[in-house]
Design a protein around this motif. Sequence first.
Motif, short mmCIF file in Angstrom:
data_model
loop_
_atom_site.label_atom_id
_atom_site.label_comp_id
_atom_site.label_asym_id
_atom_site.label_seq_id
_atom_site.Cartn_x
_atom_site.Cartn_y
_atom_site.Cartn_z
N ASP A 69 -11.64 -7.81 13.26
CA ASP A 69 -10.19 -7.82 13.32
C ASP A 69 -9.69 -6.51 12.72
O ASP A 69 -9.15 -6.49 11.62
CB ASP A 69 -9.70 -9.04 12.53
N GLU A 70 -9.92 -5.41 13.43
CA GLU A 70 -9.79 -4.10 12.80
C GLU A 70 -8.39 -3.77 12.26
O GLU A 70 -8.26 -3.10 11.24
CB GLU A 70 -10.28 -2.98 13.73
N GLY A 71 -7.36 -4.29 12.93
CA GLY A 71 -6.01 -4.02 12.45
C GLY A 71 -5.78 -4.59 11.07
O GLY A 71 -5.36 -3.90 10.14
N THR A 72 -6.11 -5.86 10.89
CA THR A 72 -5.92 -6.53 9.60
C THR A 72 -6.82 -5.91 8.53
O THR A 72 -6.39 -5.67 7.41
CB THR A 72 -6.31 -8.03 9.73
N VAL A 73 -8.07 -5.65 8.92
CA VAL A 73 -9.02 -5.10 7.94
C VAL A 73 -8.54 -3.73 7.47
O VAL A 73 -8.56 -3.43 6.27
CB VAL A 73 -10.44 -5.01 8.55
N ALA A 74 -8.06 -2.89 8.40
CA ALA A 74 -7.58 -1.56 8.02
C ALA A 74 -6.41 -1.69 7.04
O ALA A 74 -6.35 -0.97 6.04
CB ALA A 74 -7.15 -0.78 9.26
N ALA A 75 -5.52 -2.63 7.31
CA ALA A 75 -4.37 -2.82 6.41
C ALA A 75 -4.84 -3.26 5.03
O ALA A 75 -4.38 -2.77 4.00
CB ALA A 75 -3.42 -3.86 7.00
N LYS A 76 -5.84 -4.17 5.01
CA LYS A 76 -6.36 -4.66 3.73
C LYS A 76 -7.03 -3.52 2.95
O LYS A 76 -6.91 -3.41 1.75
CB LYS A 76 -7.38 -5.78 3.96
N MET A 77 -7.78 -2.68 3.69
CA MET A 77 -8.46 -1.57 3.04
C MET A 77 -7.45 -0.58 2.47
O MET A 77 -7.63 -0.05 1.38
CB MET A 77 -9.40 -0.84 4.02
N GLU A 78 -6.40 -0.34 3.24
CA GLU A 78 -5.38 0.60 2.77
C GLU A 78 -4.75 0.09 1.48
O GLU A 78 -4.54 0.84 0.53
CB GLU A 78 -4.32 0.81 3.86
N ASP A 79 -4.52 -1.19 1.46
CA ASP A 79 -3.97 -1.83 0.29
C ASP A 79 -4.92 -1.67 -0.91
O ASP A 79 -4.51 -1.35 -2.01
CB ASP A 79 -3.78 -3.32 0.62
N PHE A 80 -6.22 -1.86 -0.62
CA PHE A 80 -7.23 -1.73 -1.66
C PHE A 80 -7.22 -0.31 -2.25
O PHE A 80 -7.26 -0.12 -3.47
CB PHE A 80 -8.62 -2.05 -1.10
N PHE A 81 -7.19 0.69 -1.38
CA PHE A 81 -7.18 2.08 -1.84
C PHE A 81 -5.97 2.35 -2.73
O PHE A 81 -6.09 2.97 -3.78
CB PHE A 81 -7.19 3.06 -0.65
N LYS A 82 -4.83 1.87 -2.29
CA LYS A 82 -3.61 2.12 -3.07
C LYS A 82 -3.71 1.48 -4.44
O LYS A 82 -3.28 2.05 -5.43
CB LYS A 82 -2.40 1.55 -2.33
N LYS A 83 -4.29 0.32 -4.49
CA LYS A 83 -4.36 -0.40 -5.76
C LYS A 83 -5.41 0.18 -6.71
O LYS A 83 -5.22 0.19 -7.90
CB LYS A 83 -4.73 -1.87 -5.51
N ASN A 84 -6.54 0.62 -6.16
CA ASN A 84 -7.66 0.95 -7.02
C ASN A 84 -8.02 2.42 -7.09
O ASN A 84 -8.79 2.83 -7.95
CB ASN A 84 -8.90 0.17 -6.58
N LEU A 85 -7.56 3.21 -6.14
CA LEU A 85 -8.00 4.61 -6.11
C LEU A 85 -6.84 5.58 -6.04
O LEU A 85 -6.97 6.73 -5.84
CB LEU A 85 -8.95 4.82 -4.92
#
Lengths: 85, 537
Positions: A69-85
């Motif tokens: 589900d690449e759209g959702t996963v990409a959004a989740k990853m982007e969120d992860f980057f913003k939060k942690n990196l």
Amino acid sequence: MKSFNYTITDPVGIHARPAGLLVKEAKLYDASIMIAKDGKSADAKKLMALMSLGVKQGDTVTVSVEGGDEGTVAAKMEDFFKKNL
Amino acid sequence: MEERSGKKIFGGIAIGKIKLYGKAENKVVRTKIEDADAEIKRYEEAKAKAIEQLGQLYEKALVEVGEANAEIFNVHSMMLEDDDYNESVHNIISTQNVNAEYAAAVTGDNFAEVFANMEDEYFKARSADVKDITERVVTILCGGAEDSDIGDEPVIIVAEDLAPSETVQMDKSKLLAFVTRLGSANSHTAILARTMGIPALIGVDREESWNGKIGIVDGYEGKLIIDPEMPVLEAYFKKKEADDEQKQLLLTLKGKENVTKSGQKINLYANIGNPGDLASVIENDAGGIGLFRSEFLYLESEDYPTEEEQFQAYRKVVETMGGKKVIIRTLDIGADKQVDYFKLDKEDNPALGYRAIRICLTRPEIFRTQLRALFRASAYGNLAIMYPMIISVDEVRKIKEISKSVKEELLAEGVSVGEVEEGIMIETPAAALMSDELAKEVDFFSIGTNDLTQYTLAIDRQNAKLDAFYDAHHPAVLRFIQMVCDNAHKVGIWAGICGELGADLELTETFLKMGLDELSVSPGCILPVRKAVRDTQ
């Protein structure tokens, strides 16, 4: 394929701790997730490969998600980057 | 007597017997095996056991050195579960029909090499982690136990390099100092030395003949002295005694309240210039951050830092401080802090020039970006905003209008914003004189004594010729402080000091008498000031 760019704000870059968290996060998804910097790329599910990219503060990485589900996963990853990196 | 110099990792003095430490190296021999699958299974079992050990080490380290330092063992576990690493071991076993010890050792060397060749110091240092996890698996495969016994008497450990798992397992009561040849200021051993508060040096080549001799580690000067002569040894015993006294004193003050004998309390906060200082803020037991200079974001950047960059930096600080107050000062560029991309004109008199809030009010786009980032970060902890270089009520009203509109803009976008105290620096005689009026507009005052003194006395502190005229305790400045404090209390807001004077132990009692609510000092000064407070009647 879905991709986004992100500029690292963490003072030490993708160091051991966030790299570990990133791997954990990436492993939650079936999609293939690649992190690229300056022509080199690494599988986000592989800790050592990820760390050996040597991503530092201020570096811009490209995160590409393919399959699943690449759209959702990409959004989740982007969120992860913003939060942690 | 011999003397070597090394790079200082942590200050302190240690005197004691030198112990050359080297773990019993596993000699890995390449042997042919018959059943590759069974060998892979043997590797997997050893790996599982290694991960189990790392879990126990994590628990042990958690208690001894805290979560941040213990985290390395979780990272080690994850490294051992790395797909590439394991694939490499499996491949070597099955394609070459060789033993698991050999396959793991070769894989470890290869991966360690990759990190060792990286440019960045942090990533270079990870090479030691790869070697460490490999050594752990190989030791288990060889059936050996880890040997981290350092003997019964306290020693100065001199080693080629130390793995984090080795240092954690050492009996802390027997450790006087670490001296290694390898390692870096970022290595986990260095971090552990700092946490344990024992002197450490790196970059020292060791010699076998030192083993068992008396040594002195001077972590302040970066020296290792082997077999010292009597006068040197005596001098160091004295130095160590004074040093220990100081350390002991400070240690007993951790976790204690900042309260005088008669029960008056005061907040002791820390002044910091960038997020890298957070470790020392926590180590020194500060009650919060009284002055976080936001300039680093602008000074370390080639262009205006974006809202997102600023937000992440502020968020990290408030999150790290938990619920403790973090007072962030809006940018104070200009005067002695110049940034090219601001394109500020040269001024004849920069101290009295275009700086700080004056830039913010004439270039609101820069100010709004910073305020947006600050308000966004306020949702993640206890954040307060402080505005520098104020001279009038009118300025404060303008600032409040801007901050109000920024806050409303964010709320309209659906962004959550926390409760934010807004206060001002009192660092001009004008602000001090107007403090009765200013107090009605803000939530707190923080007196910037460096500038207040310089502007009040009309003395440039950089000019050594004026030293004879300069008086840090000038009654004019002290009167101003009293006046500001009284005016704050009249309307029920708090007042503190965030200049150097706050750490002046000769004045601690005076400040308490004045009724100040807070002193913000550099992290290293927190505990000495706490002592002064507790010694006051």
